[in-house]
Design an enzyme around this catalytic site. Structure first.
Site, PDB file in Angstrom:
ATOM      1  N   THR A  94       0.856  -1.177   0.000  1.00 41.63           N
ATOM      2  CA  THR A  94       0.000   0.000   0.000  1.00 41.63           C
ATOM      3  C   THR A  94       0.892   1.226   0.000  1.00 41.63           C
ATOM      4  O   THR A  94       1.546   1.529   1.003  1.00 41.63           O
ATOM      5  CB  THR A  94      -0.917   0.013   1.233  1.00 41.63           C
ATOM      6  OG1 THR A  94      -1.698  -1.179   1.254  1.00 41.63           O
ATOM      7  CG2 THR A  94      -1.851   1.215   1.208  1.00 41.63           C
ATOM      8  N   LYS A 170      -7.170   1.014  -2.454  1.00 44.37           N
ATOM      9  CA  LYS A 170      -6.741   0.376  -1.204  1.00 44.37           C
ATOM     10  C   LYS A 170      -6.669   1.392  -0.066  1.00 44.37           C
ATOM     11  O   LYS A 170      -7.114   1.125   1.067  1.00 44.37           O
ATOM     12  CB  LYS A 170      -5.388  -0.296  -1.399  1.00 44.37           C
ATOM     13  CG  LYS A 170      -4.774  -0.876  -0.119  1.00 44.37           C
ATOM     14  CD  LYS A 170      -5.648  -1.956   0.496  1.00 44.37           C
ATOM     15  CE  LYS A 170      -5.157  -2.371   1.881  1.00 44.37           C
ATOM     16  NZ  LYS A 170      -3.853  -3.014   1.891  1.00 44.37           N
ATOM     17  N   LYS A 239       0.015   5.253   9.049  1.00 44.46           N
ATOM     18  CA  LYS A 239       0.625   5.477   7.732  1.00 44.46           C
ATOM     19  C   LYS A 239      -0.438   5.528   6.637  1.00 44.46           C
ATOM     20  O   LYS A 239      -0.448   6.427   5.795  1.00 44.46           O
ATOM     21  CB  LYS A 239       1.641   4.368   7.459  1.00 44.46           C
ATOM     22  CG  LYS A 239       2.392   4.508   6.139  1.00 44.46           C
ATOM     23  CD  LYS A 239       1.785   3.680   4.998  1.00 44.46           C
ATOM     24  CE  LYS A 239       1.925   2.202   5.218  1.00 44.46           C
ATOM     25  NZ  LYS A 239       1.428   1.434   4.015  1.00 44.46           N
TER      26      LYS A 239
END
Length: 287
Positions: A94, A170, A239
């Protein structure tokens, strides 16, 4: 039988490599530390001595943690310049859209195919070979690796011919999970203060109003205060939240709930919960 390398043997990389082995494929593995590679070599994989060696396989899956790891391993290291002709690199990480564009351009410069294929599904789903794969890139390249996707996943979602499109999907999916976890934590805290059994409360919600893996899985973790072992850590959740905020800012879209979540994640990590499952952000609510 296909020949494939798997680079990055963390919690997700290991079951992905193992399922490819079980399906009869020739699998080469590389990891920064030896332990996970030793385990897979014992199961029949071949060990690569370097990323450059792994990049000589016809197909390379990489399962790394973040933008920095991807950039250091493939773009800044010079590995692409030493990659075999015709190799296709499938990046399951990701990463932000900007890095996806940079990676795509760098691979094209060296004649290396590039597909973005982040996944939905935690470790047990990866172990079962039932991941949902979010794929974007040149359609012919996706066609080429689809038989491998069929081994590790239950469905491949083709989201466009630009790799960053898969990464955006995502990132937004993970953003919505974080929103759901926060709302679950709020609701459970009120229910408990009112004397309602939190387990029964979550069971009721997930059996009626909110069926599905996110509410049932994270709801039970919150009700039981069970945050170890972590399927996805708070640090990684922060993150991905930052990636969502950045993606929204790139398109001049405000994310008010995202700003609230930023403070929640920062406080959870400051409280020493960075290595817990990211469902632990629910503990920021008084219980």
């Amino acid at each position: 039988m296909s020949s494939i390398a798997v680079i990055g043997l963390g919690a997700m990389g290991r079951p992905i490599a193992r399922n490819l082995l079980k399906a009869g494929h020739d699998v080469m593995v590389w990891n920064r530390s030896d332990g996970p590679a030793d385990e897979l070599v014992a199961a029949g994989a071949r060990r690569a001595d370097s990323v450059a060696e792994a990049m000589h396989m016809p197909v390379v899956f990489s399962v790394l943690s973040d933008d920095q790891a991807v950039a250091e391993t493939f773009i800044d290291s010079g590995a692409l310049a030493r990659t075999a002709d015709g190799t296709v690199h499938v990046n399951l990480a990701t990463v932000r859209a900007g890095l996806a564009r940079r990676a795509s351009a760098a691979h094209a410069e060296h004649g290396v195919g590039y597909i973005a294929a982040p996944v939905f599904g935690r470790v047990p789903v990866a172990e079962a070979g039932a991941l949902n794969i979010l794929a974007a890139g040149e359609p012919a390249l996706i066609d080429r690796v689809q038989p491998l996707f069929d081994v590790i996943g239950s469905r491949t979602w083709r989201l466009g011919d630009r790799p960053e499109q898969a990464n955006i999907v995502k990132i937004l999916g993970n953003y919505l999970i974080a929103c759901a976890v926060q709302s679950l934590g709020e609701a459970v805290s009120v229910a408990e203060r009112a004397g309602v059994d939190s387990g029964q409360f979550v069971d009721l919600l997930t059996s009626t109003l909110f069926p599905g893996a996110v509410y049932s899985g994270y709801g039970s973790m919150i009700a039981e205060r069970r945050y170890q072992p972590a399927g996805f850590t708070t640090v990684l959740g922060r993150k991905d939240l930052h990636l969502a905020l950045q993606a929204a800012a790139d398109h001049d879209i405000p994310l008010p709930i995202g700003q609230l979540l930023r403070a929640v994640f920062e406080q959870a990590i400051a409280d020493g919960r960075g290595s817990d499952d990211w469902a632990v952000i629910a503990e920021q609510q008084p219980r």
